[in-house]
Design a protein around this motif. Sequence first.
Motif, PDB file in Angstrom:
ATOM      1  N   HIS A  43     -16.917 -49.905  38.267  1.00 40.97           N
ATOM      2  CA  HIS A  43     -17.579 -49.408  39.475  1.00 40.97           C
ATOM      3  C   HIS A  43     -18.763 -48.493  39.160  1.00 40.97           C
ATOM      4  N   LEU A  44     -18.603 -47.633  38.173  1.00 39.72           N
ATOM      5  CA  LEU A  44     -19.704 -46.820  37.645  1.00 39.72           C
ATOM      6  C   LEU A  44     -19.680 -46.971  36.134  1.00 39.72           C
ATOM      7  N   SER A  45     -20.789 -47.389  35.574  1.00 40.11           N
ATOM      8  CA  SER A  45     -20.817 -47.663  34.134  1.00 40.11           C
ATOM      9  C   SER A  45     -20.754 -46.374  33.323  1.00 40.11           C
ATOM     10  N   GLY A  46     -20.243 -46.506  32.111  1.00 41.01           N
ATOM     11  CA  GLY A  46     -20.195 -45.370  31.204  1.00 41.01           C
ATOM     12  C   GLY A  46     -21.576 -44.796  30.940  1.00 41.01           C
ATOM     13  N   ASP A  47     -22.585 -45.652  30.830  1.00 38.93           N
ATOM     14  CA  ASP A  47     -23.950 -45.178  30.605  1.00 38.93           C
ATOM     15  C   ASP A  47     -24.452 -44.350  31.784  1.00 38.93           C
ATOM     16  N   ALA A  48     -24.184 -44.828  33.012  1.00 36.59           N
ATOM     17  CA  ALA A  48     -24.620 -44.087  34.198  1.00 36.59           C
ATOM     18  C   ALA A  48     -23.902 -42.747  34.288  1.00 36.59           C
ATOM     19  N   VAL A  49     -22.601 -42.747  34.023  1.00 31.38           N
ATOM     20  CA  VAL A  49     -21.826 -41.504  34.067  1.00 31.38           C
ATOM     21  C   VAL A  49     -22.332 -40.530  32.996  1.00 31.38           C
ATOM     22  N   GLU A  50     -22.587 -41.046  31.802  1.00 32.74           N
ATOM     23  CA  GLU A  50     -23.079 -40.202  30.708  1.00 32.74           C
ATOM     24  C   GLU A  50     -24.427 -39.570  31.060  1.00 32.74           C
ATOM     25  N   ARG A  51     -25.340 -40.372  31.590  1.00 32.05           N
ATOM     26  CA  ARG A  51     -26.662 -39.829  31.967  1.00 32.05           C
ATOM     27  C   ARG A  51     -26.541 -38.799  33.085  1.00 32.05           C
ATOM     28  N   HIS A  52     -25.675 -39.079  34.019  1.00 33.39           N
ATOM     29  CA  HIS A  52     -25.502 -38.174  35.150  1.00 33.39           C
ATOM     30  C   HIS A  52     -24.852 -36.855  34.695  1.00 33.39           C
ATOM     31  N   GLY A 112     -25.906 -48.983  49.485  1.00 32.81           N
ATOM     32  CA  GLY A 112     -24.705 -49.532  50.120  1.00 32.81           C
ATOM     33  C   GLY A 112     -23.707 -50.059  49.105  1.00 32.81           C
ATOM     34  N   LYS A 113     -24.183 -50.736  48.060  1.00 31.84           N
ATOM     35  CA  LYS A 113     -23.283 -51.237  47.011  1.00 31.84           C
ATOM     36  C   LYS A 113     -22.648 -50.074  46.244  1.00 31.84           C
ATOM     37  N   TYR A 114     -23.437 -49.032  46.032  1.00 31.86           N
ATOM     38  CA  TYR A 114     -22.898 -47.835  45.381  1.00 31.86           C
ATOM     39  C   TYR A 114     -21.776 -47.233  46.221  1.00 31.86           C
ATOM     40  N   LEU A 115     -21.966 -47.164  47.535  1.00 37.68           N
ATOM     41  CA  LEU A 115     -20.928 -46.611  48.402  1.00 37.68           C
ATOM     42  C   LEU A 115     -19.659 -47.471  48.361  1.00 37.68           C
ATOM     43  N   GLU A 116     -19.818 -48.784  48.284  1.00 35.76           N
ATOM     44  CA  GLU A 116     -18.644 -49.666  48.131  1.00 35.76           C
ATOM     45  C   GLU A 116     -17.880 -49.306  46.857  1.00 35.76           C
ATOM     46  N   ALA A 117     -18.605 -49.067  45.779  1.00 32.93           N
ATOM     47  CA  ALA A 117     -17.971 -48.687  44.512  1.00 32.93           C
ATOM     48  C   ALA A 117     -17.330 -47.304  44.613  1.00 32.93           C
ATOM     49  N   PHE A 118     -18.007 -46.391  45.289  1.00 29.80           N
ATOM     50  CA  PHE A 118     -17.503 -45.027  45.457  1.00 29.80           C
ATOM     51  C   PHE A 118     -16.100 -45.032  46.065  1.00 29.80           C
ATOM     52  N   TRP A 119     -15.903 -45.830  47.121  1.00 25.03           N
ATOM     53  CA  TRP A 119     -14.597 -45.848  47.789  1.00 25.03           C
ATOM     54  C   TRP A 119     -13.498 -46.391  46.893  1.00 25.03           C
ATOM     55  N   LYS A 120     -13.855 -47.165  45.889  1.00 26.78           N
ATOM     56  CA  LYS A 120     -12.847 -47.699  44.964  1.00 26.78           C
ATOM     57  C   LYS A 120     -12.426 -46.687  43.913  1.00 26.78           C
ATOM     58  N   LEU A 121     -13.064 -45.499  43.953  1.00 26.37           N
ATOM     59  CA  LEU A 121     -12.806 -44.457  42.947  1.00 26.37           C
ATOM     60  C   LEU A 121     -12.357 -43.120  43.536  1.00 26.37           C
ATOM     61  N   VAL A 122     -12.364 -42.989  44.848  1.00 28.22           N
ATOM     62  CA  VAL A 122     -12.051 -41.684  45.443  1.00 28.22           C
ATOM     63  C   VAL A 122     -10.637 -41.258  45.074  1.00 28.22           C
ATOM     64  N   ASP A 123     -10.511 -40.007  44.667  1.00 26.66           N
ATOM     65  CA  ASP A 123      -9.213 -39.407  44.347  1.00 26.66           C
ATOM     66  C   ASP A 123      -8.689 -38.723  45.612  1.00 26.66           C
ATOM     67  N   TRP A 124      -7.964 -39.488  46.427  1.00 25.66           N
ATOM     68  CA  TRP A 124      -7.506 -38.967  47.712  1.00 25.66           C
ATOM     69  C   TRP A 124      -6.535 -37.806  47.548  1.00 25.66           C
ATOM     70  N   GLU A 125      -5.778 -37.779  46.467  1.00 27.69           N
ATOM     71  CA  GLU A 125      -4.863 -36.643  46.239  1.00 27.69           C
ATOM     72  C   GLU A 125      -5.658 -35.365  46.057  1.00 27.69           C
ATOM     73  N   PHE A 126      -6.752 -35.432  45.308  1.00 28.51           N
ATOM     74  CA  PHE A 126      -7.595 -34.256  45.128  1.00 28.51           C
ATOM     75  C   PHE A 126      -8.220 -33.829  46.452  1.00 28.51           C
ATOM     76  N   VAL A 127      -8.733 -34.794  47.198  1.00 33.91           N
ATOM     77  CA  VAL A 127      -9.344 -34.475  48.491  1.00 33.91           C
ATOM     78  C   VAL A 127      -8.310 -33.804  49.394  1.00 33.91           C
ATOM     79  N   ALA A 128      -7.098 -34.352  49.440  1.00 33.32           N
ATOM     80  CA  ALA A 128      -6.030 -33.774  50.262  1.00 33.32           C
ATOM     81  C   ALA A 128      -5.675 -32.353  49.815  1.00 33.32           C
ATOM     82  N   SER A 129      -5.764 -32.106  48.528  1.00 31.03           N
ATOM     83  CA  SER A 129      -5.413 -30.760  48.016  1.00 31.03           C
ATOM     84  C   SER A 129      -6.388 -29.701  48.515  1.00 31.03           C
ATOM     85  N   ARG A 130      -7.581 -30.090  48.939  1.00 27.48           N
ATOM     86  CA  ARG A 130      -8.585 -29.156  49.444  1.00 27.48           C
ATOM     87  C   ARG A 130      -8.456 -28.946  50.947  1.00 27.48           C
ATOM     88  N   LEU A 131      -7.622 -29.771  51.581  1.00 29.66           N
ATOM     89  CA  LEU A 131      -7.452 -29.715  53.031  1.00 29.66           C
ATOM     90  C   LEU A 131      -6.808 -28.410  53.438  1.00 29.66           C
TER      91      LEU A 131
END
Length: 194
Positions: free
Chosen positions: A18-27, A175-194
Amino acid sequence: MPIDLPALPYDRTALEPHLSGDAVERHHAGHHRAHVDALNAMIAGTAFAELALEEIVRKAQGAMAEHAAQAWSTGLYWRCLKPAAAGGGGEPEGRLAEALATAFGSVDAFRTQFDEAALRGFGSGWAWLLRRDDGRLAIAVTPHAVTPLTGPDTPLLACCLWEHAYLPDYGENRGKYLEAFWKLVDWEFVASRL
């Protein structure tokens, strides 16, 4: 005390395909580190050097505020993601799922509204799921380095809309990036901030 670049909570290739290692590394090692380094150079020898990153975000102005906000927001972004193989993506559960359904009609309606807001946003910035002071959930899109951390809202979920987050893998197709984003969201982490 200098601000540290937080380590990724997973290997740089763990978000593939969903997000390449190269993109993550650069970011992470490029853009995120640049904000942390610039901020450390600015706070050295000042009263800000003794503050935690969140406090710097809330109190700084100008370029210092921008670098601090970008460092903080990007750190939150990495924590909001989880490799799909480790349970990232999927559906939120429990209290968070109920809160999303109450606020937006359903979890799917939340995703649709979030995507619409993120796609409407012009240029670089961030998309957020927020908890308002009264407990309601809301979606916001902020330009450039603007972060809700400086106001009364609690950021629960951060989605980076800066081009370096998606151009390497998806070109101009946010839009394609957002599709990939939803496949990676850590809902447990998000819930922990609620």
